[in-house]
Enzyme design. Structure first.
Site, PDB file in Angstrom:
ATOM      1  N   ASP A  95       3.768  -0.817   7.178  1.00  0.00           N
ATOM      2  CA  ASP A  95       5.146  -0.589   7.535  1.00  0.00           C
ATOM      3  C   ASP A  95       5.182  -0.329   9.030  1.00  0.00           C
ATOM      4  OD1 ASP A  95       7.839  -0.293   7.320  1.00  0.00           O
ATOM      5  OD2 ASP A  95       7.760   1.825   6.828  1.00  0.00           O
ATOM      6  N   SER A  96       6.338  -0.607   9.628  1.00  0.00           N
ATOM      7  CA  SER A  96       6.419  -0.646  11.080  1.00  0.00           C
ATOM      8  C   SER A  96       6.628   0.693  11.764  1.00  0.00           C
ATOM      9  CB  SER A  96       7.598  -1.535  11.453  1.00  0.00           C
ATOM     10  OG  SER A  96       8.780  -0.994  10.887  1.00  0.00           O
ATOM     11  N   GLY A  97       7.124   1.659  11.013  1.00  0.00           N
ATOM     12  CA  GLY A  97       7.551   2.897  11.654  1.00  0.00           C
ATOM     13  C   GLY A  97       9.065   2.985  11.651  1.00  0.00           C
ATOM     14  N   GLY A  98       9.692   1.921  11.182  1.00  0.00           N
ATOM     15  CA  GLY A  98      11.155   1.927  11.067  1.00  0.00           C
ATOM     16  C   GLY A  98      11.641   3.055  10.174  1.00  0.00           C
ATOM     17  N   PHE A  99      10.905   3.296   9.126  1.00  0.00           N
ATOM     18  CA  PHE A  99      11.313   4.378   8.229  1.00  0.00           C
ATOM     19  C   PHE A  99      11.156   5.738   8.903  1.00  0.00           C
ATOM     20  CE2 PHE A  99      10.710   7.450   4.741  1.00  0.00           C
ATOM     21  CZ  PHE A  99      11.889   7.230   4.050  1.00  0.00           C
ATOM     22  N   ASP A 149      12.526  -1.927  12.268  1.00  0.00           N
ATOM     23  CA  ASP A 149      13.931  -1.940  11.845  1.00  0.00           C
ATOM     24  C   ASP A 149      14.562  -0.567  12.024  1.00  0.00           C
ATOM     25  OD1 ASP A 149      12.490  -0.632   9.832  1.00  0.00           O
ATOM     26  OD2 ASP A 149      13.850  -1.296   8.260  1.00  0.00           O
ATOM     27  N   GLN A 191      18.965  -4.900   6.184  1.00  0.00           N
ATOM     28  CA  GLN A 191      19.620  -3.590   6.228  1.00  0.00           C
ATOM     29  C   GLN A 191      21.091  -3.782   5.861  1.00  0.00           C
ATOM     30  OE1 GLN A 191      18.436  -0.623   6.351  1.00  0.00           O
ATOM     31  NE2 GLN A 191      16.296  -1.024   6.892  1.00  0.00           N
ATOM     32  N   GLY A 218      16.480   0.332   3.488  1.00  0.00           N
ATOM     33  CA  GLY A 218      17.676   1.164   3.539  1.00  0.00           C
ATOM     34  C   GLY A 218      18.225   1.558   2.188  1.00  0.00           C
ATOM     35  N   ASP A 268       6.966  -0.526  -3.324  1.00  0.00           N
ATOM     36  CA  ASP A 268       5.997   0.485  -2.900  1.00  0.00           C
ATOM     37  C   ASP A 268       6.684   1.814  -3.053  1.00  0.00           C
ATOM     38  OD1 ASP A 268       7.655   0.184  -0.271  1.00  0.00           O
ATOM     39  OD2 ASP A 268       6.488   2.013  -0.037  1.00  0.00           O
ATOM     40  N   CYS A 306      -3.028   5.574 -22.893  1.00  0.00           N
ATOM     41  CA  CYS A 306      -3.445   5.164 -21.553  1.00  0.00           C
ATOM     42  C   CYS A 306      -4.961   5.003 -21.459  1.00  0.00           C
ATOM     43  CB  CYS A 306      -2.974   6.196 -20.528  1.00  0.00           C
ATOM     44  SG  CYS A 306      -3.416   5.796 -18.834  1.00  0.00           S
ATOM     45  N   CYS A 308      -6.701   4.914 -18.463  1.00  0.00           N
ATOM     46  CA  CYS A 308      -7.227   5.268 -17.141  1.00  0.00           C
ATOM     47  C   CYS A 308      -8.349   6.298 -17.266  1.00  0.00           C
ATOM     48  CB  CYS A 308      -6.113   5.786 -16.239  1.00  0.00           C
ATOM     49  SG  CYS A 308      -5.666   7.502 -16.503  1.00  0.00           S
ATOM     50  N   CYS A 311      -7.144   9.776 -18.466  1.00  0.00           N
ATOM     51  CA  CYS A 311      -6.778   9.923 -19.882  1.00  0.00           C
ATOM     52  C   CYS A 311      -7.960   9.718 -20.820  1.00  0.00           C
ATOM     53  CB  CYS A 311      -5.650   8.970 -20.240  1.00  0.00           C
ATOM     54  SG  CYS A 311      -4.097   9.458 -19.457  1.00  0.00           S
ATOM     55  N   HIS A 337      -4.035   8.506 -12.530  1.00  0.00           N
ATOM     56  CA  HIS A 337      -3.239   8.204 -13.719  1.00  0.00           C
ATOM     57  C   HIS A 337      -1.880   7.597 -13.353  1.00  0.00           C
ATOM     58  CE1 HIS A 337      -1.156   8.441 -17.529  1.00  0.00           C
ATOM     59  NE2 HIS A 337      -0.156   8.961 -16.847  1.00  0.00           N
TER      60      HIS A 337
END
Length: 380
Positions: A95-99, A149, A191, A218, A268, A306, A308, A311, A337
């Site tokens: 991710d770019s850092g926009g968030f 962004d 956006q 967004g 994500d 499950c 995993c 579990c 898990h």
RNA sequence: GGGAAGUUUCCAGAGUGGCCAAAUGGAUCAGACUGUAAAUCUGACGUCUCCGACUUCAGUAGUUCGAAUCUACUACUUCCCA
């Protein structure tokens, strides 16, 4: 690059438009829909890359802003790139850092040229431009890189939302021009806040640069879920079929299914690993706060169905004990898990789409987990 | 045997006449968490018919308009000297 990175659409659900496909990247194939665990600081908190593989993570996320500040993108580049640096040989998306422009808003000053950042670590001042972000992301060397962004807040008025989207569009053009690493696919980000007109306008612009895939940003920033779904429905008919659609920052099991039902291929979210560290597990029968006293003497696994590591080998009473005593292993086991739970959900979803029974599958799953779903499904 | 200090709500520990159901930690209980400033944050934590009322600060008896806080005795705990 075209040979290394392309999307193969395998099936589209007639009823909803849910998709199954294969995304080819320089570090291997990703079958979609896919949930991508988040490893902001070049690590999915508490989990080894080996464990991530055991839990069927196909691709993970990292973050340009955070790695720029520490250890510095040059250090990562010197190590041979992010894959080598962190010991993960499957695909990575940065991710770019926009968030962070959004989530660390108090420390930022946004201008058309770029964003003045104050480091959340030591207060030092930095200036991020689309060009700078491309330099960082190129140095990190992820397979997929997001444009720089501006994610406007829920509740922004039309004028500001438009301003933010225009900036995002201009920055996209600058990112595309500055992007030089041919082994990386640049994804634009849509956006437009919660305004139909702006969303469509943003999409129209983004599509000019959406050669390999497109991000939808967004959303899930505090709005009611129905609002988010509404925005996705506005975009869905206009999303090209031949590229993957990535809904950024989502989410919970219900949001994943709702997203898939609206043509999303990639997700994500921090949610799974964060709630794991805080003592909550996602299970086929709903959320389980393992920390709670009722599990003190519960010697059954978190989720009987499950497979995993957690579990298969440990009980709720043991996990509660680990949480209760503040042991690190609790975070590790619950993270394993929860990630497994979401990757499995996406695997099962994919299988259902390929077998023409997506809605039935989603209904069944939602009912089991006692999720409140929308009219796209029967379980409301 | 002699002397000193102490006994506060689950634990530790403030409080030394009214602003005290009693600070602050901890433990416990519960909730939140959606492109990670989160192994974080929030709330509850004497009882109840819970915007109010009631019962508490070792016990008993006092002093006072009023006591967890002052006095007397009793019980118990710790330390020091023999």
């Amino acid at each position: 690059m075209q040979e290394k990175f392309y999307f193969e659409l395998q099936k589209v659900d007639k009823k909803t438009g849910a998709r199954a496909g294969i995304l080819h990247t320089p570090h291997g194939k990703i079958v979609t829909p896919v949930y991508m665990p988040v490893g902001t600081q070049a690590t999915v908190k508490g989990i080894l890359p080996e464990q991530l593989k055991s839990v069927n993570a196909q691709i993970i996320l990292s973050n340009a802003y955070h790695l720029y500040l520490r250890p510095g993108h040059h250090v990562v580049a010197e190590a041979g790139g992010l894959h080598t640096f962190m010991g993960w040989d499957r695909p990575i998306l940065t991710d770019s850092g926009g968030f962070q422009v959004f989530s660390l808003a108090k420390l930022n000053k946004i201008q058309d040229e770029g964003v003045y950042f104050q480091s959340h670590i030591d207060g030092s001042k930095h200036f991020f431009t689309p060009e700078k972000v491309m330099e960082i992301e190129n140095a990190l060397g992820a397979d997929i890189i997001m444009q720089f962004d501006e994610c406007s807040a829920y509740g922004s008025d039309f004028a500001y939302a438009r301003k933010a989207l225009e900036r995002t569009s201009i920055w996209l053009e600058r990112c595309a021009r500055a992007h030089t690493n041919e082994n990386q696919a640049l994804f634009p980000i849509v956006q437009g806040n919660f305004y139909r007109e702006l969303r469509l306008k943003s999409l129209e612009y983004a599509l000019q640069y959406a050669k390999y895939g497109i991000g939808i940003g967004g959303l899930s920033v505090g709005e009611p879920k129905a609002k988010m779904y509404e925005m996705l429905e506005i975009l869905q008919p206009h999303l090209p079929q031949n590229i993957p659609h990535y809904l950024m920052g989502v989410g919970t099991p219900d949001c994943l299914l709702e997203g898939v039902a609206r043509g999303i291929d990639m997700f994500d979210c921090v949610y799974a690993t964060r709630i794991a560290r805080n003592g909550t597990a996602l299970t086929s029968s709903g959320k389980v706060v393992v920390r709670n006293g009722q599990y003190k003497n519960d010697f059954s696994p978190l989720d009987e169905s499950c497979n995993c590591i957690c579990c298969k080998n440990y009980t709720k009473a043991y996990l509660r004990h680990l949480l209760n005593t503040g042991e690190i292993l609790a975070a590790t086991l619950l993270s394993i898990h929860n990630i497994y739970f979401l990757t499995k959900l996406m695997q099962d979803t994919r299988k259902a789409i390929l077998e023409d029974r997506f809605v039935e599958f989603a209904n069944h799953f939602a009912k089991q987990m006692n999720l409140a779903m929308t009219t796209k499904f029967d379980v409301i």
